[in-house]
Design a protein around this motif. Structure first.
Motif, PDB file in Angstrom:
ATOM      1  N   PRO A  94      43.484  29.402  45.534  1.00 34.31           N
ATOM      2  CA  PRO A  94      44.447  28.567  44.802  1.00 34.31           C
ATOM      3  C   PRO A  94      44.199  27.068  44.927  1.00 34.31           C
ATOM      4  CG  PRO A  94      45.576  30.239  46.098  1.00 34.31           C
ATOM      5  CD  PRO A  94      44.146  30.267  46.513  1.00 34.31           C
ATOM      6  N   THR A  95      43.889  26.593  46.117  1.00 34.79           N
ATOM      7  CA  THR A  95      43.745  25.143  46.274  1.00 34.79           C
ATOM      8  C   THR A  95      42.651  24.615  45.352  1.00 34.79           C
ATOM      9  OG1 THR A  95      44.322  25.532  48.580  1.00 34.79           O
ATOM     10  CG2 THR A  95      43.554  23.317  47.990  1.00 34.79           C
ATOM     11  N   ALA A  96      41.516  25.280  45.385  1.00 39.88           N
ATOM     12  CA  ALA A  96      40.412  24.841  44.521  1.00 39.88           C
ATOM     13  C   ALA A  96      40.785  24.994  43.059  1.00 39.88           C
ATOM     14  CB  ALA A  96      39.152  25.658  44.841  1.00 39.88           C
ATOM     15  N   LEU A  97      41.462  26.092  42.711  1.00 40.60           N
ATOM     16  CA  LEU A  97      41.826  26.344  41.311  1.00 40.60           C
ATOM     17  C   LEU A  97      42.680  25.225  40.746  1.00 40.60           C
ATOM     18  CD1 LEU A  97      41.756  28.357  38.919  1.00 40.60           C
ATOM     19  CD2 LEU A  97      43.945  29.223  39.756  1.00 40.60           C
ATOM     20  N   PHE A  98      43.692  24.841  41.497  1.00 45.11           N
ATOM     21  CA  PHE A  98      44.593  23.807  40.986  1.00 45.11           C
ATOM     22  C   PHE A  98      43.918  22.440  40.977  1.00 45.11           C
ATOM     23  CE2 PHE A  98      48.817  25.538  40.144  1.00 45.11           C
ATOM     24  CZ  PHE A  98      48.624  26.854  40.541  1.00 45.11           C
ATOM     25  N   ASP A  99      42.857  22.325  41.753  1.00 43.23           N
ATOM     26  CA  ASP A  99      42.097  21.082  41.721  1.00 43.23           C
ATOM     27  C   ASP A  99      41.245  21.031  40.447  1.00 43.23           C
ATOM     28  OD1 ASP A  99      39.251  19.748  43.460  1.00 43.23           O
ATOM     29  OD2 ASP A  99      40.919  18.685  42.506  1.00 43.23           O
ATOM     30  N   ILE A 100      40.765  22.182  40.037  1.00 44.93           N
ATOM     31  CA  ILE A 100      39.947  22.236  38.817  1.00 44.93           C
ATOM     32  C   ILE A 100      40.821  22.090  37.567  1.00 44.93           C
ATOM     33  CG2 ILE A 100      38.429  23.690  37.433  1.00 44.93           C
ATOM     34  CD1 ILE A 100      37.404  24.934  39.958  1.00 44.93           C
ATOM     35  N   TYR A 101      41.957  22.763  37.568  1.00 44.52           N
ATOM     36  CA  TYR A 101      42.864  22.685  36.423  1.00 44.52           C
ATOM     37  C   TYR A 101      43.969  21.695  36.724  1.00 44.52           C
ATOM     38  CZ  TYR A 101      40.799  26.439  33.710  1.00 44.52           C
ATOM     39  OH  TYR A 101      39.958  27.207  32.948  1.00 44.52           O
ATOM     40  N   LYS A 102      43.676  20.422  36.516  1.00 40.77           N
ATOM     41  CA  LYS A 102      44.658  19.415  36.877  1.00 40.77           C
ATOM     42  C   LYS A 102      45.877  19.421  35.962  1.00 40.77           C
ATOM     43  CE  LYS A 102      42.049  16.277  39.721  1.00 40.77           C
ATOM     44  NZ  LYS A 102      40.939  17.133  40.053  1.00 40.77           N
ATOM     45  N   ASP A 103      45.791  20.087  34.826  1.00 41.98           N
ATOM     46  CA  ASP A 103      46.949  20.164  33.935  1.00 41.98           C
ATOM     47  C   ASP A 103      48.014  21.097  34.463  1.00 41.98           C
ATOM     48  OD1 ASP A 103      45.053  19.809  30.892  1.00 41.98           O
ATOM     49  OD2 ASP A 103      46.354  18.374  31.936  1.00 41.98           O
ATOM     50  N   LEU A 104      47.686  21.897  35.469  1.00 46.06           N
ATOM     51  CA  LEU A 104      48.696  22.739  36.093  1.00 46.06           C
ATOM     52  C   LEU A 104      49.468  21.866  37.074  1.00 46.06           C
ATOM     53  CD1 LEU A 104      46.525  25.889  36.931  1.00 46.06           C
ATOM     54  CD2 LEU A 104      48.230  25.698  35.118  1.00 46.06           C
ATOM     55  N   GLN A 156      33.505  21.229  42.228  1.00 50.43           N
ATOM     56  CA  GLN A 156      34.500  22.087  42.854  1.00 50.43           C
ATOM     57  C   GLN A 156      34.288  23.512  42.352  1.00 50.43           C
ATOM     58  OE1 GLN A 156      36.357  23.186  45.184  1.00 50.43           O
ATOM     59  NE2 GLN A 156      38.019  21.662  45.130  1.00 50.43           N
ATOM     60  N   LEU A 157      34.662  24.484  43.142  1.00 52.77           N
ATOM     61  CA  LEU A 157      34.443  25.882  42.770  1.00 52.77           C
ATOM     62  C   LEU A 157      35.675  26.706  43.082  1.00 52.77           C
ATOM     63  CD1 LEU A 157      32.290  28.075  41.960  1.00 52.77           C
ATOM     64  CD2 LEU A 157      32.015  28.446  44.403  1.00 52.77           C
ATOM     65  N   SER A 158      36.090  27.533  42.115  1.00 57.77           N
ATOM     66  CA  SER A 158      37.113  28.531  42.412  1.00 57.77           C
ATOM     67  C   SER A 158      36.696  29.814  41.705  1.00 57.77           C
ATOM     68  CB  SER A 158      38.481  28.054  41.920  1.00 57.77           C
ATOM     69  OG  SER A 158      39.477  28.979  42.314  1.00 57.77           O
ATOM     70  N   TYR A 159      37.545  30.847  41.769  1.00 62.05           N
ATOM     71  CA  TYR A 159      37.162  32.112  41.147  1.00 62.05           C
ATOM     72  C   TYR A 159      38.408  32.923  40.804  1.00 62.05           C
ATOM     73  CZ  TYR A 159      37.509  32.617  46.168  1.00 62.05           C
ATOM     74  OH  TYR A 159      37.903  32.503  47.476  1.00 62.05           O
ATOM     75  N   TRP A 160      38.204  33.878  39.940  1.00 61.78           N
ATOM     76  CA  TRP A 160      39.271  34.793  39.569  1.00 61.78           C
ATOM     77  C   TRP A 160      38.784  36.222  39.686  1.00 61.78           C
ATOM     78  CZ3 TRP A 160      40.790  32.189  34.285  1.00 61.78           C
ATOM     79  CH2 TRP A 160      41.729  31.171  34.544  1.00 61.78           C
ATOM     80  N   THR A 161      39.617  37.048  40.307  1.00 61.93           N
ATOM     81  CA  THR A 161      39.392  38.478  40.258  1.00 61.93           C
ATOM     82  C   THR A 161      40.589  39.080  39.538  1.00 61.93           C
ATOM     83  OG1 THR A 161      38.253  38.416  42.365  1.00 61.93           O
ATOM     84  CG2 THR A 161      39.025  40.563  41.618  1.00 61.93           C
ATOM     85  N   TYR A 162      40.324  39.820  38.491  1.00 65.57           N
ATOM     86  CA  TYR A 162      41.407  40.346  37.679  1.00 65.57           C
ATOM     87  C   TYR A 162      42.135  41.456  38.432  1.00 65.57           C
ATOM     88  CZ  TYR A 162      43.795  42.086  33.521  1.00 65.57           C
ATOM     89  OH  TYR A 162      44.736  42.467  32.607  1.00 65.57           O
ATOM     90  N   PHE A 163      43.450  41.331  38.523  1.00 68.53           N
ATOM     91  CA  PHE A 163      44.221  42.280  39.311  1.00 68.53           C
ATOM     92  C   PHE A 163      44.954  43.303  38.452  1.00 68.53           C
ATOM     93  CE2 PHE A 163      46.113  43.754  43.123  1.00 68.53           C
ATOM     94  CZ  PHE A 163      47.406  44.099  42.821  1.00 68.53           C
ATOM     95  N   ALA A 164      45.418  42.920  37.274  1.00 66.10           N
ATOM     96  CA  ALA A 164      46.078  43.856  36.350  1.00 66.10           C
ATOM     97  C   ALA A 164      47.211  44.628  36.981  1.00 66.10           C
ATOM     98  CB  ALA A 164      45.077  44.835  35.751  1.00 66.10           C
ATOM     99  N   GLY A 165      48.302  43.946  37.221  1.00 66.25           N
ATOM    100  CA  GLY A 165      49.424  44.674  37.784  1.00 66.25           C
ATOM    101  C   GLY A 165      50.522  44.882  36.761  1.00 66.25           C
ATOM    102  N   TYR A 166      51.555  45.596  37.170  1.00 63.56           N
ATOM    103  CA  TYR A 166      52.739  45.685  36.329  1.00 63.56           C
ATOM    104  C   TYR A 166      53.965  45.654  37.217  1.00 63.56           C
ATOM    105  CZ  TYR A 166      52.287  50.607  37.623  1.00 63.56           C
ATOM    106  OH  TYR A 166      52.126  51.775  38.324  1.00 63.56           O
TER     107      TYR A 166
END
Lengths: 381, 231, 395
Positions: A107-117, A82-92
């Motif tokens: 998000p769908t792929a991300l939550f599949d990779i991190y099943k602890d979420l 499975q593959l997901s990605y992050w782009t840092y947004f840095a908001g406030y």
């Protein structure tokens, strides 16, 4: 053991002295338990990070980012599940004193990779439907009183919106539970598609590719395959396990190991003096009594053992109390480190140190007791 | 009948710093089983040294020390400790009880060196305390007992393992007249009714009167002997 | 007056008998030395870090970031914006009338430590052509300054000492370019010495980014700050945060400074409690060893106050010696010790020296004395309160 009364008698000859010495040992081992526990805890948390997750970043530096076009090529590598990605947004939120570490992602792929979420499936579907949707974790929701359906404006100092402003508007379509991964895990996700569409620059770039692999034993092989795909291109990659990346980042924080060991060393060294002095004083005061025991037929060896066992009883008991106290403090650290308890190795180290302390501080007095000449001792010489 | 204790030409000297001090210059004596012997003499005469040699607390520089047929001058330190545990009961001038233990715990200490079971040890302690008349003070600590009572506990401790020989170093030295009498009566009773052999160092002539024989030492040699009727 | 003489006499007696109690006295000294050594050493980290950061901030310099930026690297200013900023009133100008402002852009590059080969993220600072005038404390100590429009960099003194490939002629690879090291610079021991510096336009050209992170400028005078700030805030085309450089760096180090302080005081506090028990042990023992002496003195008429104060003086003296030893050890082992971290308030690796300052030493000794006082108090009171008759009998 039948000799217990004798050992007890030896220990409690001067109540105040024994109590103060024990308290010092308790405090020292409490500190040891806390410091070494946290130190080992970092190591354990890092090691427990699954080796079936890889992170792909730009070789020159992760902030350089990688093209999103790499996604399909990486996904196709054998061994990739499975593959997901992050782009840092840095908001406030509202002003720069409330930074929100936000990430654009799939998000769908991300939550599949991190099943602890833990998240409800309908929220993930809502994210797919809502361009401006965001998923936030429970801590953020509680901190800023955000609820499902809220519209949140986030300011950013890096990414200018296409319409020229610094403010991006998001809609909360889901709340998830990231407590198992600790407070450091990102808790604000927006759709990569929205980001790509709306950003004035930086489009088509991601900072991390997160790869879930089928077989942890294949981690090195898959990493090499991925890096080989992009070797000698303008955007070379570096792929490593999540654990390795975390260790590298931890290492850059500073040599925590050295600091902890230095402090613990200083504490135990000073403690040694106190305990050794206590045992020495105790034996010196009891010269007469020890001589009497020898008169009654206790051999030199037995008397030596008695003193050593006394030292052991004192040190090991107090050390155990100290470490037990430290262990009770650990659940309190859960919000920061996620699932975290006093590592077993710390208890083992503590036991070893307690034994060492007992022997080193008890040895000279025990030897002195052993060498006691009955006649001289009884005569008061 | 061979004697219980035999000393043959025993000499003892110490080295204090660079000086060699000779305390005993060839002592010969015999003690029969069942005797109550008083060792007397001025300070420095060597009486305590002789006592220590008989009790196996020290070893002679020359000569032989034989107790119950064993040459204890030949035993190594560890074996000597064992031997003491089985054969000697010691009574000191200053009682030397362990301050943090109760009377009965104090009396039990010599039995810790045996293989007896806990209940058996307890039984013997009770008997010993009864013999010295302190069964009701078993749970008291030394600082809750008078001087005379502490010495009686010490005597109980000395007899609890049923030793061959009771060795006393100035047993009444720290007691007033009344208590001293009580202790000496107790020792005499132990000697008469239990048949315990007792060797006692004392400089108190009144205490010596309870003994059946007196030996005087002077400057490391036997000087005078007095045999008394058992009164 | 009589009390003072009493105190003096008893204290002197106490101290003169101290050599007999060397063993137990050593316990207080060593225990407290340990506490102070650890406390001072840990605090030396934040002292050193803060010093390095604030060295970078000059009184008459300002830093301008985009509105809402948490740090320099998190800021983004466009070309038009930086032109407006550089032209604002209040900025010092050189002989030719050019504003002394450096328009800068930051990157992070991966370098490897000399010590163990581990990888760290280091700041590469792209600067404007006026940089040496804007930062007069920056001096080239080896090699030469880089030329514009060429892939050349100069490296900071601390960076050269810590990382590989920092010698003249070595090369570093970043996204889109390979850079040659042509010089080494020093900067008053500030955080810039942990950085690599190149020309900003060249840096942007290499990875084809536009925009800058910050503008650093020299003011006509420190007082010109308000004028400058007002000019920028009243300009509707600009959305910026303006700070004195020194304030900016102090803010950056605030969080980590607090964390280190918490750790130092928690650990130090726990150790201090342990040391107090040790001190109590020692002083109680000191008092009971001299029970007969104390009882005799009291029977002779020496007052309770004299007893208390003499014991406290002894405890304080030992504690002070322990504190001094502890501070000396911290200074000996850790003053000047070089350390690097990414948690230093700047995004890249920050290299700094642990600094055992006079203030820290004072703090350490104060802690030592407090521990000594607490540890000596109860025994002191006991010495004063003990009924004389009991005391004489107890021996």
């Amino acid at each position: 053991m039948k000799y217990l009364p004798l050992i007890w008698a030896g220990l409690w000859r001067k109540k105040a002295r024994t109590i103060f010495t024990m308290l010092s040992i308790v405090v020292a081992f409490l500190l040891f338990g806390l410091l070494q526990g946290i130190n080992q805890g970092f190591n354990t948390v890092v090691q427990n990070l699954d080796v079936d997750r890889l992170y792909v970043t730009a070789k020159t530096n992760l902030t350089d980012g990688l093209p999103i076009a790499y996604a399909s090529r990486i996904k196709a590598v054998p061994g990739v599940r499975q593959l997901s990605y992050w782009t840092y947004f840095a908001g406030y939120y509202q002003d720069s004193r409330n930074p929100i570490p936000a990430f654009a992602t799939d998000p769908t792929a991300l939550f599949d990779i991190y099943k602890d979420l833990k998240i409800k499936p309908e929220y993930l579907q809502a994210m797919q439907r809502t361009r401006t949707g965001v998923l936030i974790n429970e801590q953020l929701a509680a901190k800023y009183h955000w609820k499902l359906g809220d519209r949140i404006p986030l300011g950013t100092s890096i990414w200018t919106n296409k319409d020229g402003s610094n403010t991006w508007n998001f809609d909360v379509v889901g709340i998830f539970d990231s407590s198992a991964l600790g407070a450091g895990f990102p808790g604000f996700y927006l759709n990569q598609s929205y980001f790509d569409e709306a950003a004035a620059f930086g489009r088509g770039t991601v900072h991390y590719y997160i790869v879930a692999i089928d077989d942890p034993a294949q981690a090195t092989a898959v990493s090499q395959r991925i890096d080989a795909l992009f070797a000698n291109s303008t955007n070379e990659t570096r792929t490593q396990t999540e654990s390795a990346l975390a260790q590298m980042q931890l290492k850059q924080l500073g040599d925590i190991n050295f600091i902890v060991n230095a402090i613990v060393g200083a504490v135990l060294f000073t403690l040694l003096f106190l305990t050794a002095n206590t045992m020495m004083q105790s034996v010196r005061e009891r010269t007469g009594e020890l001589a009497v025991l020898k008169t009654l037929g206790f051999s030199d060896g037995k008397v030596l053992s008695l003193v050593l066992i006394e030292s052991l009883a004192l040190c090991v008991f107090a050390a155990a109390v100290g470490i037990a106290l430290a262990a009770t403090a650990f659940p309190l650290l859960k919000p920061i480190f996620g699932k975290f308890q006093m590592p077993g190795i710390v208890v083992a180290m503590g036991a070893g140190l307690a034994l060492l302390l007992a022997f080193v501080s008890g040895f000279a007095p025990a030897w002195r007791a052993r060498q006691l000449n009955i006649v001289d001792a009884l005569a008061g010489r | 009948m061979s004697a219980l204790v035999t000393l043959r030409n025993v000499t003892k000297s110490y080295t204090r710093g660079k000086q060699k001090v000779e305390v005993l210059h060839g002592v010969d004596l015999q003690i029969e089983s069942g005797e109550f012997l008083a060792l007397m003499g001025p300070s420095g005469s060597g009486k305590t040294t002789t006592l220590n040699l008989i009790a196996g607390l020290d070893q002679p520089t020359g000569g032989e020390v034989e107790v119950s047929g064993s040459r204890i001058d030949r035993l190594a330190r560890g074996a000597l400790a064992d031997w003491r545990a089985r054969n000697i009961g010691f009574i000191f001038q200053f009682y030397n009880l362990l301050p943090v233990l109760t009377a009965e715990a104090n009396v039990e200490v010599p039995l810790l060196l045996t293989d007896l079971s806990r209940s058996e040890r307890r039984r013997r302690v009770q008997i010993a305390l009864q013999l010295v008349g302190l069964a009701d003070r078993a749970k008291h600590k030394p600082n809750e007992l008078s001087g005379g009572q502490q010495q009686r506990v010490a005597i109980a401790r000395a007899i609890v393992a049923d030793p061959t020989l009771l060795v006393c170093d100035e047993p009444t030295g720290d007691l007033d007249r009344q208590n001293a009498e009580e202790i000496m009566n107790l020792l005499k009773a132990l000697n008469r009714t239990q048949g315990k052999t007792i060797v006692m160092v004392t400089h108190d002539p009144r205490a010596a009167e309870y003994a059946s024989r007196e030996l005087h030492l002077d400057k490391g040699k036997l000087a005078k002997e007095e045999v008394r009727h058992v009164a | 007056m009589k009390t003072f003489r009493q105190i003096g006499a008893v204290t002197l007696m106490n101290l003169r008998s101290l050599p007999q109690r060397l063993g137990t006295s050593a316990v207080i000294v060593i225990g407290i030395a340990g506490v102070v050594a650890v406390l001072v050493s840990v605090l030396a980290m934040s002292t050193g870090m803060l010093k390095t950061l604030t060295q970078a901030g000059a009184e008459d310099r300002v830093i301008v970031l985009r509105n809402g930026s948490a740090s320099e690297m998190g800021s983004n200013l466009g070309r038009d914006a930086v032109r407006l900023i550089a032209d604002a009133p209040g900025i010092k100008r050189d002989a030719e009338g050019r504003p002394l402002a450096s328009v800068e852009t930051l990157r992070l590059v991966n370098l490897f430590k000399q010590s163990d080969g581990s990888e760290v993220m280091v700041t590469l600072r792209g600067v404007g052509p006026q940089v040496l005038a804007v930062r007069p404390e920056m001096k080239i100590i080896e090699g030469r300054m880089f030329r514009p429009a060429v892939n050349e960099i100069i490296v900071g003194k601390a960076a050269k000492a810590q990382f590989r490939n920092m010698n003249l002629g070595d090369q570093i690879t970043t996204r889109g370019a390979t850079w040659t090291v042509v010089g080494v610079f020093s900067s008053d021991g500030s955080s810039h010495e942990s950085e690599l510096i190149a020309d900003a336009e060249t840096v942007n050209g290499a990875d084809q980014r536009s925009g800058f992170t910050s503008v650093i400028a020299r003011l006509e005078s420190p007082q010109a700050f308000q004028k400058f700030k007002d000019a920028l805030s009243s300009n509707p085309a600009l959305a910026v945060d303006v700070s004195r450089e020194r304030d900016y760096y102090e803010r950056q180090s605030e969080t980590i400074g607090k964390v280190i302080s918490v750790v130092a005081y928690v650990v130090g506090g726990i150790m201090a409690i342990g040391a107090i028990f040790g001190a109590l042990n020692t002083m109680y023992s000191a008092v009971s060893e001299r029970l007969r002496e104390i009882a005799t003195l009291r029977a002779l008429g020496f007052g309770a106050t004299a007893m208390v104060i003499s014991v406290l003086v002894e405890a304080l003296l030992l504690a002070f010696i322990g504190g001094a030893i502890g501070a000396a050890l911290a200074w000996l082992f850790f003053n000047g010790h070089v350390v690097g971290t990414t948690a230093g308030g700047v995004n890249g690796h920050l290299i700094f020296e642990l600094t055992v300052s006079a203030q820290l030493i004072t703090t350490g000794i104060v802690w030592a004395c407090v521990i000594g006082l607490i540890g000596g108090l109860f025994p002191a009171v006991r010495a004063a309160r003990l009924p004389v008759v009991e005391a004489l009998r107890a021996v």
